[in-house]
Design an enzyme around this catalytic site. Structure first.
Site, mmCIF file in Angstrom:
data_model
loop_
_atom_site.group_PDB
_atom_site.id
_atom_site.type_symbol
_atom_site.label_atom_id
_atom_site.label_comp_id
_atom_site.label_asym_id
_atom_site.label_seq_id
_atom_site.Cartn_x
_atom_site.Cartn_y
_atom_site.Cartn_z
ATOM 1 N N TYR A 94 28.885 52.988 19.196
ATOM 2 C CA TYR A 94 29.959 52.976 18.479
ATOM 3 C C TYR A 94 30.858 54.307 19.006
ATOM 4 C CZ TYR A 94 28.089 49.574 15.144
ATOM 5 O OH TYR A 94 27.622 48.403 14.540
ATOM 6 N N HIS A 96 34.920 54.146 18.182
ATOM 7 C CA HIS A 96 36.086 54.423 17.144
ATOM 8 C C HIS A 96 37.151 55.349 17.612
ATOM 9 C CE1 HIS A 96 34.211 51.686 14.308
ATOM 10 N NE2 HIS A 96 33.247 52.145 14.306
ATOM 11 N N GLU A 118 32.172 48.481 19.308
ATOM 12 C CA GLU A 118 33.119 47.805 18.056
ATOM 13 C C GLU A 118 34.097 47.006 18.660
ATOM 14 O OE1 GLU A 118 32.845 51.072 18.362
ATOM 15 O OE2 GLU A 118 35.043 52.013 18.929
#
Ligand SMILES: NC(=O)c1ccc[n+]([C@@H]2O[C@H](COP(=O)([O-])OP(=O)(O)OC[C@H]3O[C@@H](n4cnc5c(N)ncnc54)[C@H](O)[C@@H]3O)[C@@H](O)[C@H]2O)c1
Length: 372
Positions: A94, A96, A118
């Site tokens: 992940y 982000h 993601e």
């Protein structure tokens, strides 16, 4: 390929990027797997479990970052980890990046190739590497909400399923996507009287077809919400407007119309929360009270059940991880446009448009990055 899995170092993170089963599959595909000593402990996996799977145990993260071709993790690399990433190395985790310029600049400076869980997509327009965590948070929501409703925790003192002769708790779930559907299933399974609100008619039709006898559904309007919160013992916030902050669906003023001791569980808190009075809390101190209504707003709910979350995430990442290891990232992304959607950074260039837009940075088309 040499696949490295370091211990997660972000505070309160107990998950691990590879389960022993995933390590065993990678080894069976002819890859070397190196796991940092103790990396699986937070999820209940011992070093012996990994050794039995054919992986090697390495003492330090430094050695893993220095020698692995691909790093498999859970959380975005922390500042110290980013310094250890190098040109040509593949990072699968992940990320982000949109709200995180520091991390973005460090990843660009490292020269690594980074694929973000993601933003990997699937054929049905879903996000297959986010979905397992929404499933976990959704199923956990009625469990933590039921605990919040207990008298000693400031709640109304209502049992989810009631008992013969006493009505069950009324649970309102706002948002009938992945989180909301799993929350509603579990709340109904606990015996509660459950209603789900959503703004998508196709979604409501699906919920009606599949769960018609198990829980009710209704179209989401401000009026319907205002009416239903007056009788609810628990409200679970599970809305998402992709790419936007969560809409505020219950105002502070409206709290006075709710039953004293009712529980608000705001799962959407990681997108800013969908109740005006929500503020992010931690597992160490998860609940607080505003105007006689108890709030549970933990931003990383899956961390409470690290073992389940690790296994669920590992099941979802495994086929992608194997494709990256077997074919190399270029061929794997060329063969699978959904995996290519995960490409965020390559060799000092950003390759994901939404991140570039959010941070005001130039973006190289991912298809051009394949040829770069
Ligand atoms: N706190 C945590 O630990 C945690 C963990 C996982 C997911 N989440 C968050 O939970 C939220 C929901 O995720 P998801 O995977 O279920 O998303 P999803 O896209 O599957 O579902 C969201 C649903 O909300 C509906 N919706 C949008 N606006 C609405 C409105 N005004 N009223 C009613 N419904 C509305 C959409 O139609 C959709 O069905 C996201 O913000 C996600 O980031 C939080």
């Amino acid at each position: 390929m040499k696949i490295g899995c370091p211990t997660e170092i972000k505070p309160q993170e107990f998950r691990v990027g590879m389960t022993p089963n995933a390590a065993q599959e990678a080894v069976a595909h002819g890859h070397d797997v190196i796991i940092q000593a103790g990396a699986g402990m937070g999820s209940g996996f011992t070093d012996e479990d990994y050794l039995a799977a054919g992986a090697a145990i390495i003492d330090t993260a430094e050695e893993i970052f220095a020698t692995a071709d691909m790093i498999v993790k859970v959380k975005e690399p922390q500042a110290g980890e980013r310094k250890m990433l190098r040109e040509g190395q593949l990072l699968f985790t992940y990320l982000h990046l949109a709200p995180d310029p520091d991390q973005t600049h460090d990843l660009l400076a490292s020269g690594c190739t980074a694929i973000a869980y993601e933003t990997v997509t699937d054929d049905r327009g879903g996000l297959p590497l986010l979905a397992p965590m929404s499933e976990v948070a959704g199923r956990l929501a009625p469990q933590v909400g039921a605990w919040t409703l207990q008298k000693a925790n400031g709640g109304r003192g209502v049992l989810m399923g009631g008992v013969p002769g006493v009505a069950p708790a009324k649970v309102l779930v706002i948002g009938g996507g992945v989180v909301g559907t799993h929350a509603a299933k579990i709340a109904a399974g606990m015996g509660a009287d459950v209603t789900v609100l959503d703004r998508s008619l196709p979604r409501l039709r699906y919920l009606d077809d599949v769960f018609g006898g198990t829980f009710k559904n209704q179209y989401s309007t401000a009026g319907a919400t205002a009416e239903l919160i007056q009788t609810a013992d628990m409200v679970i916030g599970a809305v998402l407007i992709p790419g936007a902050a969560a809409p505020k669906l219950i105002s502070r003023e409206q709290l006075s119309t709710m039953k004293p001791g009712a529980a608000l569980v705001d799962v959407a808190i990681d997108q800013g929360g969908c109740f005006e009075t929500s503020k992010a809390t931690t597992h160490a101190d998860p609940i607080y009270e505003v105007d006689n209504v108890m709030h549970y707003c933990v931003a990383n709910m899956p961390g409470a059940v690290a073992r389940t979350s690790t296994i669920a995430l590992g099941n979802a990442t495994l086929p992608f991880m194997l494709a990256l290891a077997d074919k190399g990232w270029r061929q794997a992304c060329e063969d699978d446009p959904h995996l290519l959607n995960g490409l965020n950074v390559h060799a000092g260039q950003l390759t994901y448009y939404a991140v570039g837009k959010a941070l005001g940075l130039d973006v190289l088309s991912p298809t051009l990055a394949l040829k770069a």
